[in-house]
Design an enzyme around this catalytic site. Structure first.
Site, PDB file in Angstrom:
ATOM      1  N   ASP A  56      -8.655  -2.006   6.629  1.00 26.14           N
ATOM      2  CA  ASP A  56      -9.942  -0.788   6.352  1.00 26.14           C
ATOM      3  C   ASP A  56     -11.302  -0.567   6.206  1.00 26.14           C
ATOM      4  O   ASP A  56     -10.659  -0.851   4.255  1.00 26.14           O
ATOM      5  CB  ASP A  56      -8.685   0.448   6.877  1.00 26.14           C
ATOM      6  CG  ASP A  56      -8.410   0.400   8.253  1.00 26.14           C
ATOM      7  OD1 ASP A  56      -7.619  -0.694   9.046  1.00 26.14           O
ATOM      8  OD2 ASP A  56      -6.773   1.081   8.872  1.00 26.14           O
ATOM      9  N   HIS A 207      -6.328  -1.834   2.798  1.00 27.66           N
ATOM     10  CA  HIS A 207      -8.401  -1.380   3.083  1.00 27.66           C
ATOM     11  C   HIS A 207      -9.106  -2.384   1.321  1.00 27.66           C
ATOM     12  O   HIS A 207      -8.683  -3.156   0.634  1.00 27.66           O
ATOM     13  CB  HIS A 207      -7.821  -0.065   2.404  1.00 27.66           C
ATOM     14  CG  HIS A 207      -7.385   1.163   2.994  1.00 27.66           C
ATOM     15  ND1 HIS A 207      -6.303   0.793   3.406  1.00 27.66           N
ATOM     16  CD2 HIS A 207      -7.823   1.967   4.000  1.00 27.66           C
ATOM     17  CE1 HIS A 207      -5.593   1.897   3.539  1.00 27.66           C
ATOM     18  NE2 HIS A 207      -6.266   2.413   4.672  1.00 27.66           N
TER      19      HIS A 207
END
Length: 246
Positions: A56, A207
């Protein structure tokens, strides 16, 4: 001598208890990654030997490209949920992710808590990110990961209008915290073991960027990914993208 509560007091206590229960239920429905109360979300498939590496908050300088190199070395594909405003700033990275055959998904335009926004703003957050992605890669986008996993019925309606399926997770690296690659791997491993106990795959949240801006240091995530890919190869674990579970 103690006195019994009056009917009014009993009624008031019962009403308060119902309100608390309703509030907890709504919070669970809006924020729990596994909740299906507001609508269907993709979490994982029914094969415990499958994992989906998902990233992400990109695209992000250095980190995203380093992940692409690692994934290519292991012939693995991943899912990247990107923030629209960063897509517009780094379109060349986005195109490299797409050209390498990875899945690209919508992570909103500015990374807000969607569960607290108006219907109009929710629609615009999803629409603007979709437009940035599709203009960049020249292909439709079909998957959405709401920031923080937060959603409410309007998020589902807006996603459906854009042809987006909502994706959550069931294993986290907690790599947004300043922790070592080893800790990230340990966190992911615990999540995967829980998924295996339920005889399902592991949808791993990591991430490659940060919501506050491009340039975040994600070396720990890159190193953890290298360790995880090596472990998966030894275990015969299959890496898939989230569309395999839709």
């Amino acid at each position: 001598m103690a006195t019994s509560p009056s009917p009014f007091e009993v009624s008031l206590a019962a009403t308060a208890a119902v309100a608390v229960t309703a509030g907890l239920t709504l919070t669970y429905a809006a924020l729990s990654p596994g909740s299906q109360l507001f609508g269907h979300t993709i979490v994982a498939g029914n094969d415990a030997n499958e994992v989906a590496l998902t990233y992400d908050d990109g695209p992000n300088d250095i980190a995203t490209d380093e992940l692409l190199e690692l994934l290519a070395q292991h012939n693995a594909r991943a899912s990247f949920f990107m923030i629209g405003r960063f897509v517009s700033e780094r379109p060349e990275i986005v195109r490299r992710v797409h050209a390498a055959g990875h899945l690209i998904g919508n992570h909103t335009q500015t990374h807000p808590w969607l569960s607290f926004l108006s219907s109009r703003v929710i629609r615009e957050e999803l629409r603007a990110c979709n437009q940035a992605l599709e203009d960049t890669i020249g292909a439709p986008v079909h998957y959405l990961r709401p920031p923080h996993g937060a959603r409410r019925p309007m998020v589902f309606r807006a996603a459906e209008e854009l042809g987006l399926k909502i994706v959550q997770w069931n294993a986290m690296g907690y790599d947004w915290q300043p922790i070592s690659p080893e800790r990230i791997v340990q966190n992911v491993t615990r999540g995967r073991e829980r998924a295996q106990c339920h005889h399902i795959g592991a949808n791993i949240l990591l991430h490659d960027g940060h919501q506050q801006g491009i340039g975040a240091d994600r070396r720990a995530t890159v190193q953890a990914t290298a360790a995880l890919l090596g472990r998966f190869a030894c275990q015969g674990t299959r890496t898939v993208t989230v569309d395999a579970w839709s």
